[in-house]
Design a protein around this motif. Structure first.
Motif, PDB file in Angstrom:
ATOM      1  N   ALA A 100       0.829  -1.209   0.000  1.00 46.38           N
ATOM      2  CA  ALA A 100       0.000   0.000   0.000  1.00 46.38           C
ATOM      3  C   ALA A 100       0.861   1.255   0.000  1.00 46.38           C
ATOM      4  O   ALA A 100       0.349   2.355  -0.173  1.00 46.38           O
ATOM      5  CB  ALA A 100      -0.924  -0.005   1.217  1.00 46.38           C
ATOM      6  N   GLN A 101       2.156   1.090   0.164  1.00 51.04           N
ATOM      7  CA  GLN A 101       3.071   2.226   0.154  1.00 51.04           C
ATOM      8  C   GLN A 101       3.230   2.781  -1.267  1.00 51.04           C
ATOM      9  O   GLN A 101       2.799   2.162  -2.226  1.00 51.04           O
ATOM     10  CB  GLN A 101       4.460   1.785   0.643  1.00 51.04           C
ATOM     11  CG  GLN A 101       4.477   1.152   2.009  1.00 51.04           C
ATOM     12  CD  GLN A 101       5.858   0.648   2.337  1.00 51.04           C
ATOM     13  OE1 GLN A 101       6.658   1.392   2.878  1.00 51.04           O
ATOM     14  NE2 GLN A 101       6.150  -0.594   1.987  1.00 51.04           N
ATOM     15  N   GLN A 102       3.902   3.898  -1.357  1.00 51.57           N
ATOM     16  CA  GLN A 102       4.224   4.457  -2.674  1.00 51.57           C
ATOM     17  C   GLN A 102       5.121   3.463  -3.426  1.00 51.57           C
ATOM     18  O   GLN A 102       5.922   2.757  -2.803  1.00 51.57           O
ATOM     19  CB  GLN A 102       4.955   5.795  -2.521  1.00 51.57           C
ATOM     20  CG  GLN A 102       4.088   6.904  -1.977  1.00 51.57           C
ATOM     21  CD  GLN A 102       2.948   7.245  -2.927  1.00 51.57           C
ATOM     22  OE1 GLN A 102       3.128   7.330  -4.136  1.00 51.57           O
ATOM     23  NE2 GLN A 102       1.766   7.423  -2.372  1.00 51.57           N
ATOM     24  N   PRO A 103       5.009   3.388  -4.757  1.00 55.70           N
ATOM     25  CA  PRO A 103       5.810   2.429  -5.526  1.00 55.70           C
ATOM     26  C   PRO A 103       7.313   2.506  -5.241  1.00 55.70           C
ATOM     27  O   PRO A 103       7.973   1.476  -5.150  1.00 55.70           O
ATOM     28  CB  PRO A 103       5.503   2.785  -6.982  1.00 55.70           C
ATOM     29  CG  PRO A 103       4.150   3.405  -6.932  1.00 55.70           C
ATOM     30  CD  PRO A 103       4.085   4.142  -5.613  1.00 55.70           C
ATOM     31  N   GLY A 104       7.838   3.694  -5.083  1.00 54.20           N
ATOM     32  CA  GLY A 104       9.268   3.841  -4.804  1.00 54.20           C
ATOM     33  C   GLY A 104       9.664   3.196  -3.488  1.00 54.20           C
ATOM     34  O   GLY A 104      10.741   2.607  -3.371  1.00 54.20           O
ATOM     35  N   GLN A 105       8.800   3.291  -2.487  1.00 52.53           N
ATOM     36  CA  GLN A 105       9.099   2.682  -1.195  1.00 52.53           C
ATOM     37  C   GLN A 105       8.991   1.165  -1.275  1.00 52.53           C
ATOM     38  O   GLN A 105       9.782   0.450  -0.658  1.00 52.53           O
ATOM     39  CB  GLN A 105       8.176   3.219  -0.106  1.00 52.53           C
ATOM     40  CG  GLN A 105       8.530   2.725   1.281  1.00 52.53           C
ATOM     41  CD  GLN A 105       9.964   3.044   1.676  1.00 52.53           C
ATOM     42  OE1 GLN A 105      10.428   4.161   1.516  1.00 52.53           O
ATOM     43  NE2 GLN A 105      10.690   2.047   2.165  1.00 52.53           N
ATOM     44  N   VAL A 106       8.031   0.665  -2.034  1.00 47.86           N
ATOM     45  CA  VAL A 106       7.916  -0.785  -2.234  1.00 47.86           C
ATOM     46  C   VAL A 106       9.199  -1.296  -2.899  1.00 47.86           C
ATOM     47  O   VAL A 106       9.767  -2.314  -2.495  1.00 47.86           O
ATOM     48  CB  VAL A 106       6.664  -1.150  -3.072  1.00 47.86           C
ATOM     49  CG1 VAL A 106       6.656  -2.630  -3.439  1.00 47.86           C
ATOM     50  CG2 VAL A 106       5.393  -0.771  -2.328  1.00 47.86           C
ATOM     51  N   TRP A 107       9.662  -0.563  -3.899  1.00 46.98           N
ATOM     52  CA  TRP A 107      10.895  -0.937  -4.604  1.00 46.98           C
ATOM     53  C   TRP A 107      12.078  -0.965  -3.644  1.00 46.98           C
ATOM     54  O   TRP A 107      12.864  -1.909  -3.638  1.00 46.98           O
ATOM     55  CB  TRP A 107      11.135   0.042  -5.749  1.00 46.98           C
ATOM     56  CG  TRP A 107      12.383  -0.242  -6.519  1.00 46.98           C
ATOM     57  CD1 TRP A 107      13.509   0.499  -6.545  1.00 46.98           C
ATOM     58  CD2 TRP A 107      12.623  -1.359  -7.382  1.00 46.98           C
ATOM     59  NE1 TRP A 107      14.447  -0.082  -7.357  1.00 46.98           N
ATOM     60  CE2 TRP A 107      13.922  -1.222  -7.883  1.00 46.98           C
ATOM     61  CE3 TRP A 107      11.863  -2.448  -7.761  1.00 46.98           C
ATOM     62  CZ2 TRP A 107      14.492  -2.145  -8.755  1.00 46.98           C
ATOM     63  CZ3 TRP A 107      12.428  -3.375  -8.627  1.00 46.98           C
ATOM     64  CH2 TRP A 107      13.725  -3.213  -9.114  1.00 46.98           C
ATOM     65  N   LYS A 108      12.214   0.061  -2.807  1.00 46.63           N
ATOM     66  CA  LYS A 108      13.315   0.096  -1.835  1.00 46.63           C
ATOM     67  C   LYS A 108      13.229  -1.089  -0.879  1.00 46.63           C
ATOM     68  O   LYS A 108      14.252  -1.690  -0.536  1.00 46.63           O
ATOM     69  CB  LYS A 108      13.289   1.406  -1.043  1.00 46.63           C
ATOM     70  CG  LYS A 108      13.754   2.600  -1.823  1.00 46.63           C
ATOM     71  CD  LYS A 108      13.682   3.854  -0.963  1.00 46.63           C
ATOM     72  CE  LYS A 108      14.010   5.085  -1.776  1.00 46.63           C
ATOM     73  NZ  LYS A 108      13.876   6.320  -0.968  1.00 46.63           N
ATOM     74  N   SER A 109      12.024  -1.432  -0.459  1.00 46.14           N
ATOM     75  CA  SER A 109      11.847  -2.570   0.442  1.00 46.14           C
ATOM     76  C   SER A 109      12.285  -3.866  -0.226  1.00 46.14           C
ATOM     77  O   SER A 109      12.905  -4.725   0.410  1.00 46.14           O
ATOM     78  CB  SER A 109      10.384  -2.682   0.886  1.00 46.14           C
ATOM     79  OG  SER A 109       9.988  -1.534   1.594  1.00 46.14           O
ATOM     80  N   LEU A 110      11.975  -4.012  -1.511  1.00 47.63           N
ATOM     81  CA  LEU A 110      12.429  -5.185  -2.255  1.00 47.63           C
ATOM     82  C   LEU A 110      13.954  -5.231  -2.333  1.00 47.63           C
ATOM     83  O   LEU A 110      14.569  -6.286  -2.129  1.00 47.63           O
ATOM     84  CB  LEU A 110      11.848  -5.185  -3.672  1.00 47.63           C
ATOM     85  CG  LEU A 110      10.410  -5.625  -3.818  1.00 47.63           C
ATOM     86  CD1 LEU A 110       9.874  -5.247  -5.196  1.00 47.63           C
ATOM     87  CD2 LEU A 110      10.275  -7.118  -3.588  1.00 47.63           C
ATOM     88  N   LEU A 111      14.553  -4.085  -2.596  1.00 45.08           N
ATOM     89  CA  LEU A 111      16.015  -4.044  -2.695  1.00 45.08           C
ATOM     90  C   LEU A 111      16.674  -4.389  -1.369  1.00 45.08           C
ATOM     91  O   LEU A 111      17.706  -5.072  -1.349  1.00 45.08           O
ATOM     92  CB  LEU A 111      16.476  -2.665  -3.178  1.00 45.08           C
ATOM     93  CG  LEU A 111      16.123  -2.328  -4.623  1.00 45.08           C
ATOM     94  CD1 LEU A 111      16.519  -0.899  -4.942  1.00 45.08           C
ATOM     95  CD2 LEU A 111      16.775  -3.300  -5.580  1.00 45.08           C
ATOM     96  N   VAL A 112      16.101  -3.939  -0.275  1.00 39.81           N
ATOM     97  CA  VAL A 112      16.654  -4.274   1.040  1.00 39.81           C
ATOM     98  C   VAL A 112      16.640  -5.788   1.229  1.00 39.81           C
ATOM     99  O   VAL A 112      17.609  -6.376   1.713  1.00 39.81           O
ATOM    100  CB  VAL A 112      15.879  -3.560   2.177  1.00 39.81           C
ATOM    101  CG1 VAL A 112      16.237  -4.135   3.531  1.00 39.81           C
ATOM    102  CG2 VAL A 112      16.153  -2.067   2.143  1.00 39.81           C
ATOM    103  N   ILE A 113      15.555  -6.424   0.834  1.00 44.08           N
ATOM    104  CA  ILE A 113      15.468  -7.883   0.965  1.00 44.08           C
ATOM    105  C   ILE A 113      16.468  -8.568   0.041  1.00 44.08           C
ATOM    106  O   ILE A 113      17.237  -9.432   0.473  1.00 44.08           O
ATOM    107  CB  ILE A 113      14.035  -8.372   0.662  1.00 44.08           C
ATOM    108  CG1 ILE A 113      13.088  -7.924   1.778  1.00 44.08           C
ATOM    109  CG2 ILE A 113      14.009  -9.890   0.501  1.00 44.08           C
ATOM    110  CD1 ILE A 113      11.620  -8.125   1.465  1.00 44.08           C
TER     111      ILE A 113
END
Length: 136
Positions: A100-113
């Motif tokens: 539900a976050q902004q797309p950029g934040q979802v992307w950052k979360s994926l990169l962290v993982i």
């Protein structure tokens, strides 16, 4: 495929979003059939209701973009996905991301993982793919 390469699955990521929010996002979608341009009644409305901004032609809503159809699809999704999520939780490789976050934040979360390094995630988000994610 992984076994053939002597590799193992390292991450199982679930993008989570509240069903009610997903229903509101999907049921508000509008499409210009000829071009595929998309609008949303709340998040990206056309300048004139149900009219394409560029051509002035009518917009449509897909017949399956209604609350009843979506709720049925979501029930099937949850029924089929829950056992998969449970399996990967037990393996320790499952991670959830708030979609539900902004797309950029979802992307950052994926990169962290995937990178396992928050500094890399920040730097990558400044790159071309990260910019695409934040412009969505």
């Amino acid at each position: 495929m992984l076994r053939e390469r002597n590799q193992s699955l390292q991450h199982a990521v679930e993008l989570q979003i509240d069903d009610a929010l997903l229903v509101s996002r999907i049921t508000g979608r509008l499409v210009h059939p000829a071009s595929g341009r998309s609008y949303h009644t709340t998040f990206n409305p056309p300048k004139k209701a149900m009219i394409d901004d560029i051509t002035g032609e009518p917009l449509i809503q897909r017949s399956d973009d209604n609350a009843d159809a979506l709720k049925k699809r979501l029930a099937t999704y949850h029924k089929q996905t829950t056992p998969v999520v449970d399996y990967y939780r037990k393996t320790g490789i499952w991670k959830a991301i708030d979609a539900a976050q902004q797309p950029g934040q979802v992307w950052k979360s994926l990169l962290v993982i995937f990178d396992g390094d928050k500094a890399k995630a920040g730097a990558a988000a400044a790159g071309p793919i990260g910019k695409l994610a934040t412009s969505s």
